[in-house]
Write a protein that holds these residues in place. Structure first.
Motif, PDB file in Angstrom:
ATOM      1  N   SER A 164       0.905   7.540   3.876  1.00 16.89           N
ATOM      2  CA  SER A 164       2.131   7.220   4.964  1.00 16.89           C
ATOM      3  C   SER A 164       1.919   6.061   6.372  1.00 16.89           C
ATOM      4  O   SER A 164       2.613   6.170   6.887  1.00 16.89           O
ATOM      5  CB  SER A 164       1.908   8.542   5.734  1.00 16.89           C
ATOM      6  OG  SER A 164       0.266   8.726   6.274  1.00 16.89           O
ATOM      7  N   THR A 165       0.871   5.608   6.289  1.00 15.49           N
ATOM      8  CA  THR A 165       0.395   4.858   7.991  1.00 15.49           C
ATOM      9  C   THR A 165       1.275   2.818   7.652  1.00 15.49           C
ATOM     10  O   THR A 165       2.111   2.885   8.928  1.00 15.49           O
ATOM     11  CB  THR A 165      -0.802   4.039   7.797  1.00 15.49           C
ATOM     12  OG1 THR A 165      -1.596   5.184   7.668  1.00 15.49           O
ATOM     13  CG2 THR A 165      -1.272   3.176   8.702  1.00 15.49           C
TER      14      THR A 165
ATOM     15  N   LYS B 252     -10.365   8.390  11.119  1.00 22.95           N
ATOM     16  CA  LYS B 252     -10.608   7.827  10.224  1.00 22.95           C
ATOM     17  C   LYS B 252     -11.449   6.878  10.967  1.00 22.95           C
ATOM     18  O   LYS B 252     -12.323   5.836  10.011  1.00 22.95           O
ATOM     19  CB  LYS B 252      -9.660   6.983   9.572  1.00 22.95           C
ATOM     20  CG  LYS B 252      -8.290   7.551   9.140  1.00 22.95           C
ATOM     21  CD  LYS B 252      -7.807   7.082   7.864  1.00 22.95           C
ATOM     22  CE  LYS B 252      -7.157   7.193   7.052  1.00 22.95           C
ATOM     23  NZ  LYS B 252      -5.787   6.684   6.690  1.00 22.95           N
TER      24      LYS B 252
ATOM     25  N   ASP C 193      -1.512   0.829  -5.901  1.00 23.70           N
ATOM     26  CA  ASP C 193      -1.374   1.920  -6.606  1.00 23.70           C
ATOM     27  C   ASP C 193      -0.841   2.688  -6.620  1.00 23.70           C
ATOM     28  O   ASP C 193      -0.237   2.360  -5.923  1.00 23.70           O
ATOM     29  CB  ASP C 193      -2.893   2.328  -6.329  1.00 23.70           C
ATOM     30  CG  ASP C 193      -2.318   3.082  -4.628  1.00 23.70           C
ATOM     31  OD1 ASP C 193      -3.262   4.157  -3.474  1.00 23.70           O
ATOM     32  OD2 ASP C 193      -2.304   3.064  -3.963  1.00 23.70           O
TER      33      ASP C 193
ATOM     34  N   ARG D 141      -3.813   8.694 -11.219  1.00 25.65           N
ATOM     35  CA  ARG D 141      -3.190   7.037 -10.519  1.00 25.65           C
ATOM     36  C   ARG D 141      -2.995   5.984 -11.253  1.00 25.65           C
ATOM     37  O   ARG D 141      -3.765   5.951 -12.614  1.00 25.65           O
ATOM     38  CB  ARG D 141      -4.017   6.692  -9.163  1.00 25.65           C
ATOM     39  CG  ARG D 141      -4.143   8.395  -8.176  1.00 25.65           C
ATOM     40  CD  ARG D 141      -3.062   8.449  -6.791  1.00 25.65           C
ATOM     41  NE  ARG D 141      -3.675   9.931  -6.013  1.00 25.65           N
ATOM     42  CZ  ARG D 141      -3.621   9.190  -4.630  1.00 25.65           C
ATOM     43  NH1 ARG D 141      -3.793   7.878  -4.456  1.00 25.65           N
ATOM     44  NH2 ARG D 141      -3.921  10.242  -3.856  1.00 25.65           N
TER      45      ARG D 141
ATOM     46  N   HIS E 258     -12.001   5.068   0.291  1.00 21.93           N
ATOM     47  CA  HIS E 258     -10.817   5.041  -0.875  1.00 21.93           C
ATOM     48  C   HIS E 258     -10.269   4.021  -0.269  1.00 21.93           C
ATOM     49  O   HIS E 258      -9.871   3.843   1.031  1.00 21.93           O
ATOM     50  CB  HIS E 258     -10.086   5.755  -1.330  1.00 21.93           C
ATOM     51  CG  HIS E 258      -9.361   6.722  -1.024  1.00 21.93           C
ATOM     52  ND1 HIS E 258      -9.195   7.672  -0.382  1.00 21.93           N
ATOM     53  CD2 HIS E 258      -7.996   5.941  -1.241  1.00 21.93           C
ATOM     54  CE1 HIS E 258      -7.830   7.967  -0.412  1.00 21.93           C
ATOM     55  NE2 HIS E 258      -6.680   7.294  -0.297  1.00 21.93           N
TER      56      HIS E 258
ATOM     57  N   ALA F  98      -6.638   1.960  -2.491  1.00 21.87           N
ATOM     58  CA  ALA F  98      -5.701   1.750  -3.010  1.00 21.87           C
ATOM     59  C   ALA F  98      -5.799   3.849  -3.897  1.00 21.87           C
ATOM     60  O   ALA F  98      -6.140   4.408  -2.851  1.00 21.87           O
ATOM     61  CB  ALA F  98      -6.014   0.810  -3.906  1.00 21.87           C
TER      62      ALA F  98
ATOM     63  N   GLY G 200      -4.721   0.452   2.435  1.00 20.95           N
ATOM     64  CA  GLY G 200      -5.089   1.285   3.540  1.00 20.95           C
ATOM     65  C   GLY G 200      -6.339   2.465   3.735  1.00 20.95           C
ATOM     66  O   GLY G 200      -7.442   1.846   2.279  1.00 20.95           O
ATOM     67  N   MET G 201      -6.462   2.463   4.499  1.00 17.54           N
ATOM     68  CA  MET G 201      -7.669   3.644   3.888  1.00 17.54           C
ATOM     69  C   MET G 201      -8.041   5.099   3.891  1.00 17.54           C
ATOM     70  O   MET G 201      -8.050   5.370   4.982  1.00 17.54           O
ATOM     71  CB  MET G 201      -9.588   2.796   4.850  1.00 17.54           C
ATOM     72  CG  MET G 201     -10.591   3.507   4.520  1.00 17.54           C
ATOM     73  SD  MET G 201     -11.780   3.281   5.911  1.00 17.54           S
ATOM     74  CE  MET G 201     -11.014   4.561   7.503  1.00 17.54           C
TER      75      MET G 201
ATOM     76  N   ARG H  90       1.372   6.842  -7.901  1.00 18.34           N
ATOM     77  CA  ARG H  90       0.953   8.108  -8.163  1.00 18.34           C
ATOM     78  C   ARG H  90       1.519   8.450  -9.367  1.00 18.34           C
ATOM     79  O   ARG H  90       2.580   7.535  -9.530  1.00 18.34           O
ATOM     80  CB  ARG H  90       1.333   9.255  -7.281  1.00 18.34           C
ATOM     81  CG  ARG H  90       0.578   9.534  -6.091  1.00 18.34           C
ATOM     82  CD  ARG H  90       1.389   8.099  -4.744  1.00 18.34           C
ATOM     83  NE  ARG H  90      -0.087   8.554  -3.520  1.00 18.34           N
ATOM     84  CZ  ARG H  90       0.474   8.849  -2.320  1.00 18.34           C
ATOM     85  NH1 ARG H  90       1.651  10.378  -3.270  1.00 18.34           N
ATOM     86  NH2 ARG H  90      -0.102   9.186  -1.437  1.00 18.34           N
TER      87      ARG H  90
ATOM     88  N   ASN I  43       4.288   6.130  -4.298  1.00 20.12           N
ATOM     89  CA  ASN I  43       4.629   5.142  -3.396  1.00 20.12           C
ATOM     90  C   ASN I  43       6.543   4.267  -3.258  1.00 20.12           C
ATOM     91  O   ASN I  43       6.648   3.374  -2.060  1.00 20.12           O
ATOM     92  CB  ASN I  43       3.258   4.430  -3.536  1.00 20.12           C
ATOM     93  CG  ASN I  43       2.271   4.746  -3.211  1.00 20.12           C
ATOM     94  OD1 ASN I  43       2.400   5.923  -1.905  1.00 20.12           O
ATOM     95  ND2 ASN I  43       0.979   5.014  -3.790  1.00 20.12           N
TER      96      ASN I  43
ATOM     97  N   SER J 256       0.540  -1.019  -0.261  1.00 21.24           N
ATOM     98  CA  SER J 256      -0.179   0.343  -0.367  1.00 21.24           C
ATOM     99  C   SER J 256       0.827   1.079   0.070  1.00 21.24           C
ATOM    100  O   SER J 256       1.753   1.520   0.130  1.00 21.24           O
ATOM    101  CB  SER J 256      -1.048  -0.298   1.142  1.00 21.24           C
ATOM    102  OG  SER J 256      -1.530   1.189   1.460  1.00 21.24           O
ATOM    103  N   GLY J 257      -0.098   2.086  -0.418  1.00 21.23           N
ATOM    104  CA  GLY J 257       1.058   3.929  -0.599  1.00 21.23           C
ATOM    105  C   GLY J 257       0.371   4.251   0.522  1.00 21.23           C
ATOM    106  O   GLY J 257       0.217   4.006   1.561  1.00 21.23           O
TER     107      GLY J 257
HETATM  108  C1  6PG Z   1      -2.041   5.674  -1.375  1.00 21.02           C
HETATM  109  C2  6PG Z   1      -2.924   4.714  -0.672  1.00 21.02           C
HETATM  110  C3  6PG Z   1      -3.796   5.434  -0.131  1.00 21.02           C
HETATM  111  C4  6PG Z   1      -3.083   5.177   0.926  1.00 21.02           C
HETATM  112  C5  6PG Z   1      -4.680   6.002   2.126  1.00 21.02           C
HETATM  113  C6  6PG Z   1      -4.451   6.231   3.167  1.00 21.02           C
HETATM  114  O1  6PG Z   1      -0.891   6.656  -2.710  1.00 21.02           O
HETATM  115  O2  6PG Z   1      -1.944   7.169  -0.903  1.00 21.02           O
HETATM  116  O3  6PG Z   1      -2.588   3.634  -1.602  1.00 21.02           O
HETATM  117  O4  6PG Z   1      -4.990   4.451  -0.548  1.00 21.02           O
HETATM  118  O5  6PG Z   1      -3.517   4.063   2.057  1.00 21.02           O
HETATM  119  O6  6PG Z   1      -5.101   7.302   1.620  1.00 21.02           O
HETATM  120  O7  6PG Z   1      -2.954   6.709   3.511  1.00 21.02           O
HETATM  121  P1  6PG Z   1      -2.354   6.982   4.306  1.00 21.02           P
HETATM  122  O8  6PG Z   1      -2.188   5.999   5.764  1.00 21.02           O
HETATM  123  O9  6PG Z   1      -1.345   8.175   4.166  1.00 21.02           O
HETATM  124  O10 6PG Z   1      -3.303   7.678   5.600  1.00 21.02           O
END
Ligand code: 6PG
Length: 239
Positions: free
Chosen positions: A42-43, A195, A71, A172, A142, A144, A136-137, A73, A83, A39-40
């Motif tokens: 920050s988490t 969240k 996913d 994206r 959303h 991905a 992530g979410m 950018r 990412n 996943s991308g």
């Molecule tokens: C991205 C992620 C996106 C991310 C959520 C949560 O490219 O930003 O794939 O889906 O998981 O936006 O982002 P955070 O972890 O930064 O809250």
């Protein structure tokens, strides 16, 4: 489906890394290799750090992992929004993962559609079935880069599409619902108070939210910290 709520973000990173290590080893024992889509956002940074330090760094056989992305950018790999760059800095470089085991989603940001087709072909080498997809979410529900009210939500065949909706800046590339539904394991990592309300709605399977629609269609592993999950369960809850 599994639900784990950890007391704080650091405990979440450690607990999720341990759970992920188990999923990786299960895939390796069954098929030799583990193909994982990261996943991308920050988490995952803390999660990557936990994976790249003892004891997990030495426990997992990283030579039998292939790293993909859920996913990306549409920016150069050198861009701080990439990412793939985040994963390189926080996971691949610390672990010494060879580039031959890493499959960035966007190599040429000038041709997003061609890049989606290239990645689709790459996924076809293993029938587009990932062993693990990490998600992530966003606070809009959303996952991905399946953002609300964007064309990528409507894709029912391709596993990867360019999501060029005007509200996405930068645009994206994203795995689609077919790819997420086909994966052997999908884990969702959510941290932070902003969240909590959306997560509670998503976990009811509310299909108006992209992750809610996925939750309605397949089992997910939920790895949460208490700030994100306090409307759902108390910390250290495991079902
Ligand atoms: C991205 C992620 C996106 C991310 C959520 C949560 O490219 O930003 O794939 O889906 O998981 O936006 O982002 P955070 O972890 O930064 O809250």
């Amino acid at each position: 489906m599994s639900l784990q709520v950890f007391p704080d973000a650091q405990a979440l990173a450690q607990g999720a890394a341990l759970a992920l290590a188990g999923l990786i080893e299960t895939a390796q024992n069954a098929r030799g290799m583990c193909r994982i889509a990261l996943s991308g956002g920050s988490t995952p940074r803390r999660l990557h750090h936990a994976l790249a330090t003892a004891p997990l760094a030495g426990r997992i056989d990283w030579t039998r992992c292939a790293f993909y992305f859920g996913d990306e950018r549409v920016v150069p790999l050198s861009d701080e929004r990439s990412n793939a760059r985040m994963a390189q800095e926080t996971l691949f470089q610390p672990l010494g993962i060879p580039t031959a085991q890493i499959f960035p989603m966007v190599l040429d940001p000038k041709q997003p559609e061609a890049e989606a087709q290239r990645y689709e072909a790459l996924l076809q080498r293993f029938d587009g079935v990932f062993d693990i997809v990490l998600l992530g979410m966003g606070s809009d529900g959303h996952c991905a880069s399946l953002f609300p009210d964007t064309p990528a939500l409507l894709e029912t065949h391709r596993r990867v599409v360019a999501n060029l909706a005007p509200q996405l800046d930068p645009p994206r590339l994203t795995l689609t619902y077919p790819a997420l539904e086909a994966a052997r394991e999908v884990a969702v990592l959510v941290s932070g108070p902003d969240k909590a309300a959306t997560l509670a709605q998503v976990m009811t399977g509310d299909s108006r939210l992209p992750l809610g629609r996925l939750a309605a269609r397949r089992p997910l592993h939920w790895w949460l910290d208490a700030e994100a999950g306090h409307l759902i369960a108390t910390p250290t809850t495991e079902t």
